[in-house]
Design a protein around this motif. Structure first.
Motif, PDB file in Angstrom:
ATOM      1  N   LEU A  66       0.822  -1.209   0.000  1.00  0.00           N
ATOM      2  CA  LEU A  66       0.000   0.000   0.000  1.00  0.00           C
ATOM      3  C   LEU A  66       0.856   1.259   0.000  1.00  0.00           C
ATOM      4  N   LEU A  67       1.961   1.241   0.777  1.00  0.00           N
ATOM      5  CA  LEU A  67       2.869   2.390   0.790  1.00  0.00           C
ATOM      6  C   LEU A  67       3.497   2.612  -0.579  1.00  0.00           C
ATOM      7  N   MET A  68       3.899   1.490  -1.228  1.00  0.00           N
ATOM      8  CA  MET A  68       4.490   1.606  -2.559  1.00  0.00           C
ATOM      9  C   MET A  68       3.481   2.175  -3.558  1.00  0.00           C
ATOM     10  N   VAL A  69       2.226   1.675  -3.475  1.00  0.00           N
ATOM     11  CA  VAL A  69       1.176   2.202  -4.356  1.00  0.00           C
ATOM     12  C   VAL A  69       0.950   3.686  -4.095  1.00  0.00           C
ATOM     13  N   ALA A  70       0.959   4.083  -2.804  1.00  0.00           N
ATOM     14  CA  ALA A  70       0.758   5.489  -2.458  1.00  0.00           C
ATOM     15  C   ALA A  70       1.884   6.358  -3.006  1.00  0.00           C
ATOM     16  N   VAL A  71       3.141   5.864  -2.863  1.00  0.00           N
ATOM     17  CA  VAL A  71       4.279   6.618  -3.396  1.00  0.00           C
ATOM     18  C   VAL A  71       4.170   6.777  -4.911  1.00  0.00           C
ATOM     19  N   LEU A  72       3.817   5.680  -5.608  1.00  0.00           N
ATOM     20  CA  LEU A  72       3.653   5.752  -7.058  1.00  0.00           C
ATOM     21  C   LEU A  72       2.537   6.717  -7.444  1.00  0.00           C
ATOM     22  N   ALA A  73       1.450   6.709  -6.672  1.00  0.00           N
ATOM     23  CA  ALA A  73       0.341   7.619  -6.959  1.00  0.00           C
ATOM     24  C   ALA A  73       0.771   9.077  -6.788  1.00  0.00           C
ATOM     25  N   ILE A  74       1.536   9.362  -5.725  1.00  0.00           N
ATOM     26  CA  ILE A  74       2.009  10.728  -5.487  1.00  0.00           C
ATOM     27  C   ILE A  74       2.965  11.164  -6.589  1.00  0.00           C
TER      28      ILE A  74
END
Length: 512
Positions: free
Chosen positions: A75-83
């Motif tokens: 989830l953190l990786m997805v959030a970083v990619l989204a940002i």
């Protein structure tokens, strides 16, 4: 997990599915969606509460904790990619490698958008279900993104006509094929064609606080301003000027022996009959008052306007200019359009023209710079390359020397004898009129030269630049020798090399 909890979770998923299907089919959020959502929350909550011991034991297991840790990392990786993607969309840099720079905004568009001091509201009106709307919206969004990259003052809003009938009625929109309105300080303009030139033209119209008025002189055999069919008419020029929110009028100095007060620029386009002394005096007084004048003269016919231009440092050569070209038969005189390819790099009108750009003229005459009175400056805007010849008649001779000739001049300063506190006049003199006729206006940079000149005379320097580019094809011309090298050095060896490599790898793995 107990049977009752499983049934409760099943009803919860059914409620969520019902909510999603209802929202999709109706295209809007209705009260039933709230009911379905509430039922889903209730069933999921009841199922969890009923088997709370099971869930407590499940979340305390080692494998569950490890799995949850991995899930949190994902989830953190997805959030970083989204940002990163969000920041990339908001702040990105693009490069345009096309020859005509068709994928980027022109200098004119960039200057206009940067000069905005208030929000430019863009409304795209459409109706759901109308064929082609989605494609039009996509193309328009891509176009507006280029403007928004330059300035954050450009605001785009898509308006569905049926969902916002009051706004649609206010703008007079009654169809949904994709109608666009620009609103800048309550000044509106409507466009229907999705391209940069149309949109930039609309920006010019809504940002100009005062409408500029152009007067074309008549009564001396000037080019017909209302002729859009014949090649030597000026109908295309008139339409282009009106599309740029200029008011175009005609002026007869014999019937109205004075310049109207609302005249921003006076234009003389190819007269063939002489101006009378009284008319020349009106034009002279116009320049003495610090006004502007655009003059395009036919070869071998100055209509006595030299009596005016020689007072400010420009003389007509009354000749014909042609370019010298190299052919298979040797060097020869090209009797087609004369090319102006040397531009003033310091003047606002031409400094954005590239070295590879050209303007085209039809048998122009040269302009000769003579000693100008004190306080007057003559700037040579457009000149030919050094490989040009001048002839006194249409009879071509081979003994004429090659040289550079001036085709367009700009003259600025105070009229001789006027007070030092008086306004400076500005005049642009061109040794040809055909370059702005229907058949030549859109050749190379002719249109840009006309628009930039009028913008300078009308004191709208922020509009001076290259107009939006049109897409150009890049032909690939290959001789037989080059094609043979391309075929036998690339087309044939590359597939053989790839095939051989694949077979070699296959054999190596088979025998391993």
């Amino acid at each position: 997990m107990g049977k009752l909890s499983k049934i409760s979770f099943l009803f919860g998923f059914i409620s969520l599915l019902s909510m999603a299907i209802t929202r999709y089919l109706l295209g809007d959020w209705v009260p039933f969606c709230w009911l379905a959502l509430g039922m889903a929350v209730f069933f999921f909550g009841f199922g969890i509460y009923k088997d709370r011991e099971f869930f407590k034991e499940f979340f305390t297991m080692k494998t569950t904790k490890e799995g949850m840790s991995m899930g949190v990392l994902i989830l953190l990786m997805v959030a970083v990619l989204a940002i990163v993607n969000y920041l990339g969309i908001k702040h990105y840099k693009s490069w345009d490698f096309s020859t005509s720079k068709a994928n980027s905004l022109s200098e004119q568009s960039i200057q206009l958008v940067k000069s905005l001091d208030s929000e430019l509201k863009v409304f795209f009106f459409y109706k759901k279900g109308v064929e082609g709307n989605e494609e039009n919206r996509r193309q328009f969004r891509e176009l507006i993104n280029k403007y928004q990259d330059v300035s954050g003052k450009v605001k785009l809003q898509f308006v569905e006509v049926n969902e916002n009938p009051d706004l649609a009625k206010d703008y007079g929109v009654d169809k949904g094929s994709g109608v666009v309105f620009l609103n800048y300080k309550d000044r509106r303009n409507r466009i229907e064609k999705i391209d940069e030139q149309e949109f930039t033209s609309a920006i010019v119209k809504v940002t100009r606080e005062k409408t500029k008025t152009l007067y074309f002189t008549v009564g001396h055999g000037e080019k017909d301003l209302n002729d859009s069919k014949e090649g030597l008419g000026l109908g295309s020029l008139k339409l282009m000027l009106e599309n740029n929110r200029y008011v175009v009028k005609e002026l007869s100095l014999t019937q109205t022996p004075q310049i109207p007060d609302d005249a921003d620029v006076i234009l003389i386009a190819g007269p063939i009959r002489d101006f009378q002394d009284s008319e020349l005096l009106v034009l002279e007084n116009h320049l003495k008052a610090g006004k502007t004048l655009f003059m395009a003269i036919e070869s071998q016919n100055t209509a006595r306007l030299e009596k005016l231009t020689e007072k400010i440092g420009v003389r007509f050569a009354n000749n014909y200019i042609f370019n010298v070209v190299d052919t298979v038969m040797g060097r020869g005189v090209n009797q087609g359009p004369a090319i102006g390819s040397v531009f003033s790099s310091t003047n606002k009108i031409t400094r954005s023209f590239a070295r590879t750009d050209v303007t085209q003229f039809r048998m122009p005459q040269a302009l000769i710079k003579i000693d100008a009175p004190a306080g007057i400056t003559v700037d040579e805007l457009v000149k030919t390359a050094p490989t040009a010849m001048a002839f006194d008649s249409m009879q071509i001779r081979g003994d004429a020397p090659e040289a550079t000739y001036t085709l367009v001049d700009e003259v600025t300063g105070r009229w001789p004898g006027t007070d030092e506190k008086s306004e400076e006049f500005r005049a642009i003199i061109v040794g040809d009129v055909d370059f702005m006729t229907n058949q030549m206006l859109y050749q190379n940079l002719n249109r840009d030269l006309v628009l930039n000149s009028i913008a300078a005379l009308a004191k709208e320097e922020n509009l001076i630049s290259i107009t939006p580019k049109e897409t150009m094809t890049t032909p690939l011309m290959m001789t037989e020798t080059k094609f043979a090298v391309f075929l036998f050095a690339f087309i044939i060896p590359l597939p053989i090399l790839l095939l051989g490599t694949s077979i070699g790898l296959w054999l190596k793995r088979r025998n391993a």
